[in-house]
Design an enzyme around this catalytic site. Structure first.
Site, short mmCIF file in Angstrom:
data_model
loop_
_atom_site.label_atom_id
_atom_site.label_comp_id
_atom_site.label_asym_id
_atom_site.label_seq_id
_atom_site.Cartn_x
_atom_site.Cartn_y
_atom_site.Cartn_z
N ASP A 1 0.74 -1.43 -0.06
CA ASP A 1 0.17 -0.10 -0.06
C ASP A 1 0.83 1.19 -0.03
O ASP A 1 1.95 1.33 -0.41
CB ASP A 1 -1.06 -0.04 1.34
CG ASP A 1 -2.27 0.66 0.98
OD1 ASP A 1 -2.10 1.84 0.61
OD2 ASP A 1 -3.30 0.09 0.77
N HIS B 1 1.98 1.84 -3.13
CA HIS B 1 1.03 2.70 -4.05
C HIS B 1 1.64 4.13 -3.91
O HIS B 1 1.07 5.24 -4.08
CB HIS B 1 -0.25 2.86 -3.29
CG HIS B 1 -0.91 1.29 -3.37
ND1 HIS B 1 -2.24 1.23 -3.02
CD2 HIS B 1 -0.71 0.42 -3.87
CE1 HIS B 1 -2.55 0.08 -3.17
NE2 HIS B 1 -1.53 -0.51 -3.90
#
Length: 392
Positions: free
Chosen positions: A215, A238
């Protein structure tokens, strides 16, 4: 002779003061830690902490290297009588089974000012069993690896965080924080394993980190001010994200700097994301001297954040303004290298891009940009070309 005697007495007094001022080391083995990676060492760690926390001589908590210490849901609470250094040279490991059904941290430092966590060791969340449980929709709450709450003048240095069930490190209601040379690793497909999350905090400086997760490498949430991320590497993951903002709270974010960082194979590079219909503001951003390598979307502002993809249209939004993107180079894995998507009701204002050169990797066609309800200007070379929205 009298002068010499006085000098000797002064040196003797200084020597006594220096000896008396030495830091006392509180070793977890002195409190009966097993250090075998199988025996629960929580009570030994808590006993060591209590001794150090009541020590007024700037004590050291020693977790020796070469050993593994099994812990779960241990909270180290302050206030303490003096600054404390936790020297983590060994490895802390979480239980390799589902050990809680509630929201929890593996390790928490709560209300401890002037704390330093430093060392060559690490914390292993053994998250694989949790990721599988989450993916099968059987685990709704997963533990965070390392949490700091209401810790001011905090330093976290050199330690390695690995395979958290959920987020790796959280900073909540902290001020004057320095995170340096910390590394975080988790598989690219591990769910919600953010590297460092900052919320309700200010004056935080994150530098020389290497974060590989499933993430956000760093996520900055609401009620934050004066946050810097620099000289760091991100990927896989991310990217470095501000938000998401405005889903349930009034957003207040300002003075965020990301500089001299590299992004390798991430979903986004630098991103500001907010929900439709949100309230509040996010302003004062500087994204500078960044290198992108095969990043899906290197530059993103998204006021329509909706990970499920089925959100109803709402009016209003978090007001995003004063955002500068300067000296950003590299490649995107999608043709759309820049996405500035702002709401019809609350446009983005004061966006500035300068010296941007982003190309679509392995393609002869140029990268492009999508701009919606964003107003600003450019300076120097900007590739792909930006066409800001006209004012209404």
């Amino acid at each position: 002779m009298a002068a010499m005697t006085r000098a000797l007495l002064l040196l003797f007094a200084l020597a006594i003061r220096s000896a008396g001022g030495q830091q006392r080391v509180h070793n977890v083995f002195d409190f009966h830690a097993a250090g075998d990676g199988k025996t629960d060492d929580a009570q030994a760690f808590l006993g060591t902490w209590q001794a150090a926390c009541s020590d007024a001589g700037e004590p050291v908590v020693a977790v020796p290297g070469g050993r593994a210490f099994l812990l779960s849901q241990v909270s180290f609470q302050g206030p303490c009588k003096s600054p404390i250094t936790v020297k983590l040279d060994g490895n802390i490991v979480a239980p390799n089974h589902i050990w809680t059904k509630e929201a929890a941290n593996l390790l928490t430092f709560l209300g401890v000012d002037h704390l330093t966590l430093d060392g060559n060791g690490g914390i292993d969340g053994q998250g694989a069993i949790w990721w599988d449980c989450y993916n099968r929709k059987k685990c709704h709450a997963r533990p965070i690896l390392l949490g700091f709450a209401r810790c001011n003048n905090l330093t976290v240095r050199r330690i390695h965080l690995k395979d958290s069930a959920d987020k790796h490190m959280t900073l909540f209601q902290c001020s004057q924080v320095n995170v340096d040379s910390v590394s975080v690793t988790a598989p690219a497909d591990s769910p919600n394993t953010d590297g460092i999350t900052v919320a309700l905090s200010n004056n935080t400086y994150i530098s020389n980190t290497s974060i590989q997760t499933g993430d956000d490498c760093v996520s900055v949430l609401s009620y934050t001010k004066n946050i810097t991320v620099t000289q760091s590497r991100c990927g896989p993951g991310h990217g470095i994200s501000v938000g998401s903002l405005g889903r349930s709270e009034t957003a207040m974010v300002e003075q965020i700097t990301v500089s001299n960082c590299s992004f390798i194979g991430t979903m986004t590079g630098v991103r500001i994301k907010s929900w439709q219909g949100g309230k509040g503001y996010a302003k004062g951003f500087l994204f500078q001297s960044l290198n992108m390598t095969e990043v899906q979307y290197p530059i993103v502002i998204d006021q329509f954040y909706c990970p499920q993809g089925n959100c109803p249209i709402k009016h209003g939004g978090v007001a995003i303004s004063d955002v500068r993107f300067i000296d950003i180079q590299g490649t995107s894995s999608e043709q759309e290298a820049i996405r500035l998507l702002c709401s019809q009701s609350v446009h983005c204002q004061g966006i500035y891009l300068s010296n941007i050169n982003l190309s679509w990797v392995n393609h002869t066609s140029p990268a492009n940009a999508t701009i919606l309800n964003a107003h600003g200007s450019t300076g120097g070379m900007v590739v792909p070309r930006i066409q800001f929205s006209d004012f209404l």
